[in-house]
Design a protein around this motif. Structure first.
Motif, PDB file in Angstrom:
ATOM      1  N   ALA A 292       0.823  -1.219   0.000  1.00 31.72           N
ATOM      2  CA  ALA A 292       0.000   0.000   0.000  1.00 31.72           C
ATOM      3  C   ALA A 292       0.853   1.263   0.000  1.00 31.72           C
ATOM      4  N   HIS A 293       2.121   1.135   0.400  1.00 30.62           N
ATOM      5  CA  HIS A 293       3.026   2.294   0.502  1.00 30.62           C
ATOM      6  C   HIS A 293       4.357   1.977  -0.177  1.00 30.62           C
ATOM      7  N   ALA A 294       4.282   1.672  -1.461  1.00 34.63           N
ATOM      8  CA  ALA A 294       5.462   1.286  -2.228  1.00 34.63           C
ATOM      9  C   ALA A 294       6.513   2.391  -2.292  1.00 34.63           C
ATOM     10  N   ASP A 295       6.117   3.627  -2.018  1.00 34.78           N
ATOM     11  CA  ASP A 295       7.057   4.750  -2.073  1.00 34.78           C
ATOM     12  C   ASP A 295       7.970   4.812  -0.850  1.00 34.78           C
ATOM     13  N   LEU A 296       7.695   4.028   0.175  1.00 32.62           N
ATOM     14  CA  LEU A 296       8.525   4.043   1.383  1.00 32.62           C
ATOM     15  C   LEU A 296       9.655   3.029   1.257  1.00 32.62           C
ATOM     16  N   ASP A 297      10.877   3.474   1.545  1.00 34.36           N
ATOM     17  CA  ASP A 297      12.010   2.556   1.539  1.00 34.36           C
ATOM     18  C   ASP A 297      12.081   1.813   2.872  1.00 34.36           C
ATOM     19  N   ALA A 298      13.037   0.900   2.992  1.00 31.62           N
ATOM     20  CA  ALA A 298      13.153   0.064   4.198  1.00 31.62           C
ATOM     21  C   ALA A 298      13.358   0.903   5.454  1.00 31.62           C
TER      22      ALA A 298
ATOM     23  N   ALA B 265      12.293   3.957   6.007  1.00 31.20           N
ATOM     24  CA  ALA B 265      11.024   4.616   6.320  1.00 31.20           C
ATOM     25  C   ALA B 265      10.054   3.636   6.968  1.00 31.20           C
ATOM     26  N   VAL B 266      10.004   2.408   6.466  1.00 23.84           N
ATOM     27  CA  VAL B 266       9.130   1.391   7.059  1.00 23.84           C
ATOM     28  C   VAL B 266       9.555   1.111   8.496  1.00 23.84           C
ATOM     29  N   THR B 267      10.851   1.043   8.731  1.00 23.04           N
ATOM     30  CA  THR B 267      11.353   0.833  10.097  1.00 23.04           C
ATOM     31  C   THR B 267      10.947   1.990  11.004  1.00 23.04           C
TER      32      THR B 267
END
Length: 190
Positions: free
Chosen positions: A29-35, A37-39
């Motif tokens: 759902a949030h493909a624009d976030l890198d690893a 950002a997800v962390t």
């Protein structure tokens, strides 16, 4: 005895690892976030759960759009949130004034980080840090004394919290707080 239960709940939250299913659903759902950002979003979510673990009776408000999205991915995953389920259901079922719930969440998040009153804790700054479109923007203090300086697109937490001129704050003046019951309402149906 109470300290032991709180410590046990905090240990569960701090030891929690987001499942592959939750991460997949969220990143799809949030493909624009890198690893990284997800962390960061996971860290902010973990802060949210620590607030509930420390004060299970607190009526909280989800201040972050992106953390709310991760939470929804956890709920949809089913098994991905099992260790945190009691905390999720407690915070999701909270009722009451959303401004008061937001103020409580802010105070508890500041305590969680041990930050000064003028500093925004991670849970309140993550949307802005990541540039989340439609994310909620906060200020710890707008600088207004006696009244809130209305700043488009931002919520002044000093005035929401009622620490200064609480009658001045009105939800319609801070349009980023959606009406209760809307899908993106921070209180999840509050």
């Amino acid at each position: 005895m109470r300290w032991t239960r709180t410590a046990q709940r905090l240990a569960v939250v701090d030891g929690y690892r987001f499942s592959a299913g939750v991460r997949h659903r969220f990143t799809a759902a949030h493909a624009d976030l890198d690893a990284a950002a997800v962390t960061l979003v996971e860290d902010a979510a973990r802060q949210w759960f620590r607030l509930a673990a420390r004060d299970p009776k607190a009526e909280l408000w989800m201040p972050s759009v992106i953390v709310g999205d991760l939470w929804k991915a956890m709920i949809l995953d089913g098994r991905g949130y099992a260790p945190l389920e009691p905390l999720i259901h407690r915070t999701a079922s909270a009722t009451g004034n959303r401004a008061a719930r937001l103020a409580t969440t802010f105070r508890l998040a500041q305590e969680d980080e041990g930050c000064h009153p003028e500093v925004l804790p991670l849970l309140f700054r993550v949307d802005r840090t990541l540039g989340i479109e439609g994310g909620t923007r906060y200020l710890a203090d707008c600088g207004g004394r006696g009244q809130c300086h209305e700043l488009p697109g931002a919520i002044c937490l000093r005035h929401v919290s009622g620490t200064e001129n609480p009658k001045r704050w009105r939800p319609d003046r801070h349009a980023n707080i959606p009406p209760p019951g809307t899908p993106d309402a921070g209180g999840f149906g509050g």
